[in-house]
Design a protein around this motif. Structure first.
Motif, PDB file in Angstrom:
ATOM      1  N   TRP A 302       0.816  -1.207   0.000  1.00 33.94           N
ATOM      2  CA  TRP A 302       0.000   0.000   0.000  1.00 33.94           C
ATOM      3  C   TRP A 302       0.851   1.259   0.000  1.00 33.94           C
ATOM      4  N   ASP A 306       0.521   4.226  -2.766  1.00 26.68           N
ATOM      5  CA  ASP A 306       0.506   5.657  -2.444  1.00 26.68           C
ATOM      6  C   ASP A 306       1.588   6.410  -3.216  1.00 26.68           C
ATOM      7  N   ALA A 332      -9.159   0.840  -5.200  1.00 29.90           N
ATOM      8  CA  ALA A 332      -8.142   0.495  -4.206  1.00 29.90           C
ATOM      9  C   ALA A 332      -8.780   0.224  -2.847  1.00 29.90           C
ATOM     10  N   ARG A 336      -8.560  -3.277  -0.855  1.00 29.51           N
ATOM     11  CA  ARG A 336      -8.030  -3.362   0.508  1.00 29.51           C
ATOM     12  C   ARG A 336      -9.049  -4.022   1.439  1.00 29.51           C
TER      13      ARG A 336
END
Length: 357
Positions: A302, A306, A332, A336
């Motif tokens: 992650w 980012d 996303a 997640r």
């Protein structure tokens, strides 16, 4: 038209009850038959629980009817007052399941001439016991339902087809740049199977012991429901994205995707593969009732996502950019969510298997 086992057993219970009543001159036979139908439940244990409750309610109805009839006589007001008393007691004891049959018993008894109270009470009681006994016997002997085994088999199938639907929605979004048109898949099959397995779980609930962790099954059903609902959302965005690009760009421009956005799509593709591996492990864990170990969320992945978003932010702007950013953010988030829920279930399987060792 398929005739189910419960349908056959209900018909057989009614016929058997009526034969018994005729052979032993038990009247009214129709009351016994109604008792058999009411107590033919989806499973033996449920039928047994309902029978004990029904017996208690019937005894309460008979006793209260006898007392009221012998002391106060029979008239509509007495019948109504006795019914109110029965309802209050049943609500107090949480005996709502057989309340209607108890009310019927009161009406049957108090609607008779006062001089025949005892005779009627005995025959009414005997008839309901015949119906209860026949229902229990047939439900226990003839193909007693075993929902738990079928539930566990169907659960794995449900996880497979709903997770495939979700993964395919991710794949379509990631590769939407190669598409000119997009036909959203219909999740009707997945929804129908989810409804069937959910109903199966309701029937199997009483067969599942606390050691078999019914909460895990409920969480698994929630995951499958989420796969369908979130997959639909992603497919909707993919459809809008493909349409927007087709109406805005020339055929040559459609395949021109910036390197920064390609990087984002590449990271999402990695996430797709990681989730696919987790789901395969989950399916195996459900089937074998054990996990390969403890799982944790991949924080480094992650952070990589980012960083890809930051690189893209520095190079682009405008309305289309904001729309694309919103869509990528939603995808996303759903990815997640799927990772976290799958990891949670895998770790739950691991804890359960350790306790059972």
């Amino acid at each position: 038209m398929v005739i189910g086992a419960r349908t056959i057993k209900t018909g057989l219970a009614v016929a058997t009850t009526l034969f018994i009543c005729k052979a032993f001159n038990i009247e009214p036979a129709s009351f016994a038959a109604i008792s058999a139908v009411v107590n033919m439940q989806p499973s033996f244990s449920k039928s047994l629980n309902n029978a004990w409750e029904q017996i208690s309610i019937h005894l309460l109805a008979v006793v209260s009817s006898l007392v009221m009839g012998l002391l106060l006589g029979t008239n509509p007001l007495i019948i109504g007052a006795t019914v109110i008393f029965l309802i209050l007691v049943c609500n107090r004891l949480d005996w709502s399941g057989g309340m209607v049959m108890g009310i019927v018993s009161i009406i049957f008894i108090l609607d008779s001439p006062q001089e025949t109270f005892l005779t009627h009470a005995l025959y009414r009681s005997l008839s309901i016991f015949v119906g209860l006994g026949v229902a229990l016997f047939i439900n226990r002997i003839l193909a007693p339902p075993r929902y738990k085994s079928k539930l566990m088999n169907d659960l794995n199938t449900l996880v497979h087809i709903t997770s495939r639907y979700f993964l395919e929605s991710l794949y379509a979004f990631i590769h939407a740049g190669d598409l000119t048109y997009y036909q959203k898949p219909d999740p009707a099959e997945q929804k129908n199977l989810l409804d069937e397995v959910t109903s199966l779980y309701e029937h199997a609930r009483e067969e599942i012991t606390p050691e078999e962790h019914p909460q895990f099954i409920e969480r698994l059903l929630e995951l499958c429901r989420g796969f369908i609902e979130r997959g639909e959302s992603i497919n909707q965005m993919t459809d809008q994205r493909v349409t927007r690009r087709r109406e805005t760009y020339t055929p040559a421009e459609l395949h021109e995707i910036t390197l920064e956005f390609q990087e984002i799509l590449g990271v999402l593709s990695m996430g797709y593969e990681k989730l696919d591996e987790l789901i395969i492990s989950l399916s195996s864990g459900i089937r074998e009732k054990k996990s390969t170990g403890t799982y944790v969320e991949d924080i480094a992945y992650w952070e990589l996502f980012d960083q890809a978003i930051d690189n893209w932010n520095r190079k682009v702007n405008g309305v289309f950019y904001l729309r694309a950013l919103m869509e990528v953010s939603v995808v996303a988030t759903e990815l997640r969510w799927a990772n976290r829920r799958t990891i949670y279930l895998l770790n739950t399987i691991n804890k359960q298997s350790k306790r059972n060792q």
